[in-house]
Design a protein around this motif. Sequence first.
Motif, PDB file in Angstrom:
ATOM      1  N   ALA A 151      22.055 -85.636 -25.756  1.00  0.00           N
ATOM      2  CA  ALA A 151      21.314 -85.379 -24.519  1.00  0.00           C
ATOM      3  C   ALA A 151      20.506 -86.601 -24.106  1.00  0.00           C
ATOM      4  CB  ALA A 151      20.390 -84.177 -24.699  1.00  0.00           C
ATOM      5  N   TRP A 205      23.408 -76.413 -13.712  1.00  0.00           N
ATOM      6  CA  TRP A 205      22.573 -75.544 -14.544  1.00  0.00           C
ATOM      7  C   TRP A 205      21.208 -76.194 -14.827  1.00  0.00           C
ATOM      8  CZ3 TRP A 205      27.088 -77.833 -16.068  1.00  0.00           C
ATOM      9  CH2 TRP A 205      27.037 -78.766 -17.109  1.00  0.00           C
ATOM     10  N   ALA A 206      20.703 -76.925 -13.839  1.00  0.00           N
ATOM     11  CA  ALA A 206      19.398 -77.577 -13.984  1.00  0.00           C
ATOM     12  C   ALA A 206      18.341 -76.968 -13.065  1.00  0.00           C
ATOM     13  CB  ALA A 206      19.530 -79.072 -13.700  1.00  0.00           C
ATOM     14  N   ASP A 210      14.504 -77.700 -12.404  1.00  0.00           N
ATOM     15  CA  ASP A 210      13.554 -77.205 -13.408  1.00  0.00           C
ATOM     16  C   ASP A 210      12.679 -78.353 -13.923  1.00  0.00           C
ATOM     17  OD1 ASP A 210      12.217 -75.647 -15.195  1.00  0.00           O
ATOM     18  OD2 ASP A 210      13.938 -75.318 -16.548  1.00  0.00           O
ATOM     19  N   ALA A 267      10.608 -77.975 -17.192  1.00  0.00           N
ATOM     20  CA  ALA A 267      11.330 -77.711 -18.432  1.00  0.00           C
ATOM     21  C   ALA A 267      10.666 -78.403 -19.613  1.00  0.00           C
ATOM     22  CB  ALA A 267      12.776 -78.194 -18.300  1.00  0.00           C
ATOM     23  N   THR A 268      10.896 -77.870 -20.800  1.00  0.00           N
ATOM     24  CA  THR A 268      10.366 -78.462 -22.029  1.00  0.00           C
ATOM     25  C   THR A 268      11.515 -78.668 -23.011  1.00  0.00           C
ATOM     26  OG1 THR A 268       9.889 -76.282 -22.956  1.00  0.00           O
ATOM     27  CG2 THR A 268       8.112 -77.377 -21.729  1.00  0.00           C
ATOM     28  N   GLN A 324      14.589 -80.029 -25.216  1.00  0.00           N
ATOM     29  CA  GLN A 324      15.829 -80.747 -24.891  1.00  0.00           C
ATOM     30  C   GLN A 324      16.204 -80.575 -23.422  1.00  0.00           C
ATOM     31  OE1 GLN A 324      18.927 -80.674 -27.859  1.00  0.00           O
ATOM     32  NE2 GLN A 324      20.528 -80.672 -26.292  1.00  0.00           N
ATOM     33  N   ARG A 325      15.851 -79.422 -22.840  1.00  0.00           N
ATOM     34  CA  ARG A 325      16.159 -79.224 -21.421  1.00  0.00           C
ATOM     35  C   ARG A 325      15.375 -80.214 -20.567  1.00  0.00           C
ATOM     36  NH1 ARG A 325      18.565 -75.864 -17.853  1.00  0.00           N
ATOM     37  NH2 ARG A 325      17.468 -75.275 -15.941  1.00  0.00           N
ATOM     38  N   ALA A 326      14.153 -80.548 -20.973  1.00  0.00           N
ATOM     39  CA  ALA A 326      13.380 -81.545 -20.233  1.00  0.00           C
ATOM     40  C   ALA A 326      14.062 -82.901 -20.278  1.00  0.00           C
ATOM     41  CB  ALA A 326      11.965 -81.642 -20.799  1.00  0.00           C
ATOM     42  N   THR A 382      17.280 -83.406 -20.462  1.00  0.00           N
ATOM     43  CA  THR A 382      18.422 -83.321 -19.550  1.00  0.00           C
ATOM     44  C   THR A 382      17.996 -83.371 -18.095  1.00  0.00           C
ATOM     45  OG1 THR A 382      19.747 -82.068 -21.140  1.00  0.00           O
ATOM     46  CG2 THR A 382      20.346 -81.856 -18.809  1.00  0.00           C
ATOM     47  N   VAL A 383      16.998 -82.560 -17.730  1.00  0.00           N
ATOM     48  CA  VAL A 383      16.635 -82.425 -16.317  1.00  0.00           C
ATOM     49  C   VAL A 383      15.692 -83.531 -15.866  1.00  0.00           C
ATOM     50  CG1 VAL A 383      15.619 -80.916 -14.581  1.00  0.00           C
ATOM     51  CG2 VAL A 383      16.969 -79.922 -16.450  1.00  0.00           C
TER      52      VAL A 383
END
Length: 236
Positions: free
Chosen positions: A82, A115-116, A131, A134-135, A137-139, A141-142
């Motif tokens: 990621a 999917w963000a 997003d 986000a926090t 790993q999603r943070a 990515t986004v």
Amino acid sequence: MAGATGVVGRTLIPLLRNAGYAVTGMTRTTEGKAVLDAMGVTPVLADVYDADAVGKAVAAAAPDILIHQLTDLSGGVDAEGARRNARLRREGTANLVRAARAAGVRRVIAQSIAWAYAPKAPPFSEGDPLDIEATGQRAVTVLEGVAPLESAVLDQGDFEGVVLRYGQFYGPGTWSAEPSGTAPVHVEAAAFAAFLAVDHGGPGVYNIAEPGGAVTTDKALYELGWGPDFRIGQKV
């Protein structure tokens, strides 16, 4: 085309060539150069993190359209993967955009993901926010990848910026033979969307996924003339 030897790029190239477009493909490896040679594409060797090399490659090609299909997922989608992919979206896109601006490119088409979006009840439309809160790993990515990529392409006035928010790929060369995820899209239909975006639709964001999932796709259907059932071999 940056990312010309990737799963979307290899599918997109024949569509462009059959329509009469001259295609220059950027790759950083001699193996990739051989693949492009075999496909009848003009290859150029450049690492997307080398801003000078990217600038020279784009200037030499002097394209009307720059297509950005680069990702870095060869090592998987774990935390390190990621971070690598986010860096490519952030730094690589910035170098491509800088080169496109200097070369007077008319339109830049870039790959993003569907999917963000910030949490809410689906479906998600192109006008819904990313997003940004986000926090984890999603943070990565986004916030570190998708948001800077899309901003670099869209938030400027030097060229027409088009962002294709793809759903989860399936089909030849992908990780899944069958639809999976909340917004699946066949890789050949995904390539078709990029092909159409060359001379259809206005600047902005388009969700590219099969209907009935987590995202709306009316904009791509009506403005690009896209169809999720497209497969290679159909007339375009």
